[in-house]
Write an enzyme that holds these catalytic residues in place. Structure first.
Site, mmCIF file in Angstrom:
data_model
loop_
_atom_site.group_PDB
_atom_site.id
_atom_site.type_symbol
_atom_site.label_atom_id
_atom_site.label_comp_id
_atom_site.label_asym_id
_atom_site.label_seq_id
_atom_site.Cartn_x
_atom_site.Cartn_y
_atom_site.Cartn_z
ATOM 1 N N PHE A 94 1.184 2.946 2.774
ATOM 2 C CA PHE A 94 2.105 3.573 3.711
ATOM 3 C C PHE A 94 3.102 2.317 3.683
ATOM 4 O O PHE A 94 3.962 2.555 4.822
ATOM 5 C CB PHE A 94 1.711 3.518 4.961
ATOM 6 N N ASP A 148 -14.977 0.605 5.227
ATOM 7 C CA ASP A 148 -14.557 1.139 3.842
ATOM 8 C C ASP A 148 -14.893 -0.069 3.160
ATOM 9 O O ASP A 148 -13.934 -0.995 2.773
ATOM 10 C CB ASP A 148 -13.099 1.360 4.111
ATOM 11 N N HIS A 166 4.542 -1.520 3.296
ATOM 12 C CA HIS A 166 4.554 -3.932 2.676
ATOM 13 C C HIS A 166 4.195 -4.248 3.884
ATOM 14 O O HIS A 166 3.867 -4.114 5.135
ATOM 15 C CB HIS A 166 5.855 -3.670 2.102
ATOM 16 N N GLY A 174 0.577 -1.740 -0.198
ATOM 17 C CA GLY A 174 -0.251 0.099 -0.002
ATOM 18 C C GLY A 174 0.798 1.105 0.205
ATOM 19 O O GLY A 174 2.102 1.490 -0.173
HETATM 20 C C1 LIG Z 1 -7.305 -5.214 10.219
HETATM 21 O O1 LIG Z 1 -6.691 -5.147 8.971
HETATM 22 C C2 LIG Z 1 -5.974 -3.669 8.843
HETATM 23 C C3 LIG Z 1 -6.515 -3.083 10.204
HETATM 24 C C4 LIG Z 1 -5.518 -1.779 9.707
HETATM 25 C C5 LIG Z 1 -4.632 -1.120 7.903
HETATM 26 C C6 LIG Z 1 -4.020 -0.224 8.697
HETATM 27 O O2 LIG Z 1 -2.976 -0.079 7.374
HETATM 28 N N1 LIG Z 1 -4.379 0.959 9.050
HETATM 29 C C7 LIG Z 1 -4.280 2.027 8.748
HETATM 30 C C8 LIG Z 1 -2.476 2.260 8.141
HETATM 31 C C9 LIG Z 1 -1.714 4.485 7.762
HETATM 32 C C10 LIG Z 1 -3.045 4.504 8.789
HETATM 33 C C11 LIG Z 1 -4.311 4.420 9.246
HETATM 34 C C12 LIG Z 1 -4.627 3.056 9.350
HETATM 35 C C13 LIG Z 1 -4.496 -2.804 7.477
HETATM 36 C C14 LIG Z 1 -5.320 -3.899 8.178
HETATM 37 N N2 LIG Z 1 -5.352 -4.584 6.326
HETATM 38 C C15 LIG Z 1 -4.342 -4.559 5.787
HETATM 39 O O3 LIG Z 1 -3.641 -3.683 5.565
HETATM 40 C C16 LIG Z 1 -4.619 -6.223 4.538
HETATM 41 C C17 LIG Z 1 -2.859 -6.300 4.223
HETATM 42 S S1 LIG Z 1 -3.271 -6.959 3.078
HETATM 43 C C18 LIG Z 1 -3.011 -9.183 3.619
HETATM 44 N N3 LIG Z 1 -3.837 -8.975 4.818
HETATM 45 C C19 LIG Z 1 -3.752 -10.062 5.020
HETATM 46 N N4 LIG Z 1 -3.948 -11.597 4.612
HETATM 47 C C20 LIG Z 1 -3.495 -11.068 2.860
HETATM 48 N N5 LIG Z 1 -4.129 -12.344 2.310
HETATM 49 C C21 LIG Z 1 -3.660 -9.807 2.362
HETATM 50 BR BR1 LIG Z 1 -2.604 -10.056 0.843
#
Ligand SMILES: COc1ccc(C(=O)Nc2ccccc2)cc1NC(=O)CCSc1ncnc(N)c1Br
Length: 289
Positions: A25, A137, A27, A23
């Site tokens: 922010f 979202d 990996h 993403g």
């Molecule tokens: C509860 O899931 C999150 C909770 C929070 C945030 C997050 O970045 N918050 C955030 C980041 C910056 C600023 C403010 C909020 C991100 C996620 N989730 C993710 O980024 C998903 C990652 S990809 C993936 N994950 C699992 N299994 C797979 N097969 C894959 Br592909």
């Protein structure tokens, strides 16, 4: 017995595996917690980027909210830790990966698969609203698939995905409900609107209010001047310009449900618990979700 002391995780507690996605922010990596051999997804966020985008508070709020959410259709956030430069989120690993890739591969889903996904998302949203959490979202980019094929809402927070996630360069406007386009206050009913958009996209492979100009000329225009993207989509949203194409063939029951969700007056949208009683859901959704 005193409550278990909150474990202080460190990077040394994990074996890091292959990259899962990236993403804005940071990996995401497959990882295994050494003591338990538990497989997780480890999201690495750069403090510098979080500071630049002033989203630290948003991240702290999200971590606080997510740590209280326990639902089979909401991706778990097990914990977090940080070092000098990075913040690490310890996430549930969704073994069957990203829903948007599956949708691109199949073009569109069967009515049974679409109804099963919509019902599980409705149950997750009912759970969230019960905890006064709204606006998860729920566009395809934020949905993952668990080992048993079940859908998981994985709010990616503010991470903006590489543009190839959707046909357009700029973040999609497709999921915005009218009240957010007209920026009046919004409540839990925004989620019903977004779920209606998602249901349409599951069945037709494209969102309902997408600007038609996805011809090459438009695409080149969009690539060259993305900020001047004609807001045909926004006009179509606020006018609820809902049309059902002749192909693929979709049951009138499905169209009836979508028409009850994509209603401009948010107080007139079908409530989520009524969605679970709609004939199309009752006849098509797999109860196991
Ligand atoms: C509860 O899931 C999150 C909770 C929070 C945030 C997050 O970045 N918050 C955030 C980041 C910056 C600023 C403010 C909020 C991100 C996620 N989730 C993710 O980024 C998903 C990652 S990809 C993936 N994950 C699992 N299994 C797979 N097969 C894959 Br592909």
């Amino acid at each position: 017995v005193p409550a278990a002391e909150k474990k202080r995780w460190t990077l040394g507690d994990f074996d890091i595996g292959k990259p899962l996605g990236r993403g804005k922010f940071g990996h995401v990596y497959l990882a295994r917690e050494k003591r338990s051999n538990h497989i997780v997804a480890l999201k690495v966020l750069f403090k510098s980027q979080l500071q630049q985008s002033q989203v630290e508070h948003q991240l702290r709020r999200e971590v606080e909210i997510q740590s209280h959410l326990r639902h089979p259709n909401i991706l778990r956030l097990y914990g977090y830790f940080y070092d000098q430069k990075r913040v690490y989120l310890i996430l549930e690993y969704a073994a069957k990966g990203e829903l948007y890739k599956e949708l691109q591969k199949c073009k569109y889903f069967s009515e049974r698969r679409a109804a099963t996904y919509v019902a599980s998302l409705a149950r997750a949203l009912i759970y969230c609203h019960g905890k006064h959490v709204i606006h998860r979202d729920i566009k395809p980019e934020n949905l993952l698939i668990g080992a048993q094929g079940e859908l998981k809402i994985a709010d990616f927070g503010w991470s903006v995905h590489t543009f190839n996630r959707r046909r357009t360069m700029c973040g999609t406007l497709d999921y915005l409900p009218p009240e957010m386009v007209e920026s009046v206050e919004h409540d839990a009913s925004v989620d019903i609107w977004s779920l209606g958009v998602l249901c349409y996209e599951f069945l037709y492979g494209v969102p309902p209010f997408e600007a038609k100009e996805h011809s090459d000329t438009y695409r080149s225009f969009e690539l060259r001047v993305p900020h001047l993207r004609p807001s045909n989509t926004l006009r179509r949203i606020v006018q609820v310009d809902l049309k059902f194409p002749p192909k693929p063939i979709v049951s009138s029951s499905a169209k009836d449900l979508i028409s009850q969700m994509l209603v401009k007056d948010s107080s007139q949208r079908l409530p989520l618990h009524k969605l679970l009683e709609h004939p199309w859901i009752v006849q098509n959704a797999d109860p196991s979700g």
